[in-house]
Design an enzyme around this catalytic site. Structure first.
Site, mmCIF file in Angstrom:
data_model
loop_
_atom_site.group_PDB
_atom_site.id
_atom_site.type_symbol
_atom_site.label_atom_id
_atom_site.label_comp_id
_atom_site.label_asym_id
_atom_site.label_seq_id
_atom_site.Cartn_x
_atom_site.Cartn_y
_atom_site.Cartn_z
ATOM 1 C CB ALA A 74 -0.945 -0.180 1.188
ATOM 2 C CB THR A 75 4.236 2.117 1.254
ATOM 3 O OG1 THR A 75 4.108 1.799 2.733
ATOM 4 C CG2 THR A 75 5.037 3.266 1.349
ATOM 5 C CG ASN A 154 -3.317 3.690 10.183
ATOM 6 O OD1 ASN A 154 -3.761 4.484 9.585
ATOM 7 N ND2 ASN A 154 -2.075 3.895 10.802
ATOM 8 C CD GLN A 182 -5.429 -1.018 8.960
ATOM 9 O OE1 GLN A 182 -6.244 -2.026 9.374
ATOM 10 N NE2 GLN A 182 -4.254 -0.824 9.178
ATOM 11 C CB SER A 202 -1.475 -3.667 1.636
ATOM 12 O OG SER A 202 -0.173 -4.387 1.899
ATOM 13 C CG HIS A 204 1.054 -6.688 5.204
ATOM 14 N ND1 HIS A 204 1.334 -6.236 6.326
ATOM 15 C CD2 HIS A 204 1.379 -5.728 4.388
ATOM 16 C CE1 HIS A 204 1.440 -5.091 6.458
ATOM 17 N NE2 HIS A 204 1.620 -4.584 5.120
ATOM 18 C CB THR A 243 10.061 -9.432 -12.475
ATOM 19 O OG1 THR A 243 10.818 -9.290 -13.575
ATOM 20 C CG2 THR A 243 9.575 -11.058 -12.370
ATOM 21 C CB CYS A 329 9.749 4.617 19.191
ATOM 22 S SG CYS A 329 9.784 3.980 20.742
HETATM 23 C C1 LIG Z 1 -0.456 -0.713 6.562
HETATM 24 C C2 LIG Z 1 -0.804 0.445 5.760
HETATM 25 C C3 LIG Z 1 -0.366 1.043 4.818
HETATM 26 C C4 LIG Z 1 1.239 0.649 4.298
HETATM 27 O O1 LIG Z 1 0.813 -0.682 3.686
HETATM 28 P P1 LIG Z 1 2.073 -1.363 3.545
HETATM 29 O O2 LIG Z 1 1.605 -2.564 2.384
HETATM 30 O O3 LIG Z 1 2.691 -2.069 4.569
HETATM 31 O O4 LIG Z 1 3.052 -0.570 2.227
HETATM 32 C C5 LIG Z 1 -0.712 2.208 4.475
HETATM 33 N N1 LIG Z 1 -1.905 2.565 4.597
HETATM 34 C C6 LIG Z 1 -2.435 2.271 5.624
HETATM 35 C C7 LIG Z 1 -3.823 2.694 6.040
HETATM 36 C C8 LIG Z 1 -2.134 1.210 6.326
HETATM 37 O O5 LIG Z 1 -2.670 0.694 7.118
#
Ligand SMILES: *Cc1c(COP(=O)(O)O)cnc(C)c1O
Length: 405
Positions: A74-75, A154, A182, A202, A204, A243, A329
């Site tokens: 997602a980044t 999030n 999210q 994303s 994960h 790729t 942190c």
């Molecule tokens: C986790 C998250 C991201 C980043 O996703 P990645 O796949 O880890 O780069 C971006 N936006 C939100 C709202 C997220 O919760």
């Protein structure tokens, strides 16, 4: 000692569903092809697997397969949407509207774009975390090209009024991008229904593997384009070279298929567990829920235990329960969460907050354990706290003058 470990940090990342892992495995060795290899069966198999996954994801969102662009997460999708639209639509304008509670992947990309000549409006949110729709509409100008508002937050789980934002964007002829990381796979997320033109998510965060994500880019009504941010072989309709991560994409597809079948039942079960936990915490004094409780993800609770420092509270249960605190942190110091500060919480309430994010693999017993451990920890910390003692004696803590140090 019972060394039990409980994972309540599903908003940071979710475990990969074993069914997803199983589906991915053959694509590491038995089917090793590059999906872009056109002249042998290894390539064709990989391409077919990617096409199948693209269909599974498109079905979850009720969009066309061609509208899904695979990325590394997602980044990257956030970067591609914001930078890609900014560059593609320069002739239309340079103004972007977003909010102060967006993920860093959106906010830092916007800061970068400001250095490149963009004008960005960062909307405040209300006390409950929702944006003010009137303020959104007022901030639209002739040079506005895009509104970027996340679907669900999030940290708090707060769900923004997607449909109304989409209507405002439609009325003013501007693009609507949403970081829906999210929300996708947890609640229904149909971008067309909401008037969304681009949407990041994303694998994960929805029980798929790490390192693979996607950007939905609408193909008609209007046809949206983004300037590629990665130059190379011209994969993904020229919008994202590189790729393809075939095993990751196969897993992402399977995760989407499972989500479509199971997300409603998961959401129902988890909201019952979440509410039970939350109500049990609310039996204690000076406990507050952060964010709107009606427009909120079913598995998330962000709670402040006043006069108890969140990081310290976590230490009372020996890191046996994985949670996030409202303190981030940054180098040596603890900064209060900018999301909670944007909701109007003071530093003290932000530092005393914990985020509980449940998931598909959270069990009833995990919540029983967490309730007991957190309550015990809060009571213990308050017993040791001179501030709590003053509060109990009726001292008005807001009026106290603290010595400078
Ligand atoms: C986790 C998250 C991201 C980043 O996703 P990645 O796949 O880890 O780069 C971006 N936006 C939100 C709202 C997220 O919760």
């Amino acid at each position: 000692m019972n060394k039990r470990r409980i994972y309540l940090d599903n908003n940071a990342t979710t475990p990969c569903d074993p069914r997803v892992v199983e589906t991915m495995l053959p694509y590491f060795y038995q089917h090793p092809g590059n999906a872009a290899s056109r002249n042998h069966p290894f390539g064709w198999e990989a391409e077919a697997a990617v096409d199948y996954a693209r269909d599974q994801i498109a079905r979850l969102l009720d969009v066309e397969s061609k509208e899904i662009i695979f990325t590394s997460g997602a980044t990257e999708s956030d970067n591609l949407a914001l930078k890609g639209v900014f560059e593609m639509y320069t002739s239309k304008g340079n103004h972007i509207i977003t909010s102060k509670t967006e993920h860093k992947a959106v906010l830092d990309t916007c800061h970068h774009l400001e250095k490149m000549g963009a004008e960005v409006t960062y909307l405040d949110v209300q006390r409950d975390g929702l944006i003010d729709l009137e303020k959104l509409e007022e901030s639209i100008k002739n040079n506005t090209v895009m509104v970027s508002i996340m679907w669900a937050n999030n940290e708090t789980g707060v769900i923004q009024p997607m449909k109304k934002i989409g209507e405002i964007c439609e009325k003013h002829g501007i693009l609507f991008f949403s970081d829906a990381t999210q929300a996708v796979g947890k609640i229904p997320t149909n971008p067309k229904e909401m008037g969304i033109h681009l949407m990041a998510f994303s694998a994960h965060k929805m029980y798929g593997p790490k390192g693979v994500g996607a950007l939905y880019v609408r193909r008609k009504g209007p046809r949206v384009k983004v300037t590629a941010q990665m130059d190379g072989g011209g994969h993904e309709r020229g919008m994202r070279s590189g790729t393809l991560n075939v095993p990751g994409i196969v897993g992402f597809g399977k995760a989407a298929e499972i989500a479509l079948m199971e997300m409603a039942a998961d959401a129902k079960r988890l909201s019952v567990l979440r509410d039970r936990m939350e109500n049990s915490f609310l039996e204690m004094e000076e406990v507050f829920i952060n964010g709107n409780i009606e427009h909120r993800m079913p598995h998330v609770a962000n709670i402040s235990f006043k006069h108890v420092e969140g990081e310290g509270l976590m230490m009372t249960f020996n890191q046996n329960i994985a949670l996030s605190s409202g303190s981030a942190c940054t180098s040596a110091s603890l900064q209060p969460s900018y999301v909670l500060i944007a909701l109007g919480l003071g530093d003290d309430l932000a530092h005393s907050s914990l985020r509980f994010s449940l998931g598909r693999f959270t069990k009833d017993e995990d919540i029983d354990f967490a309730i007991e451990a957190v309550k015990k920890g809060v009571n213990h910390m308050r017993e040791l706290s001179p501030i709590w003692e003053m509060y109990k004696e009726g001292v008005d803590l807001d009026k106290l003058e603290w010595a400078d140090h």
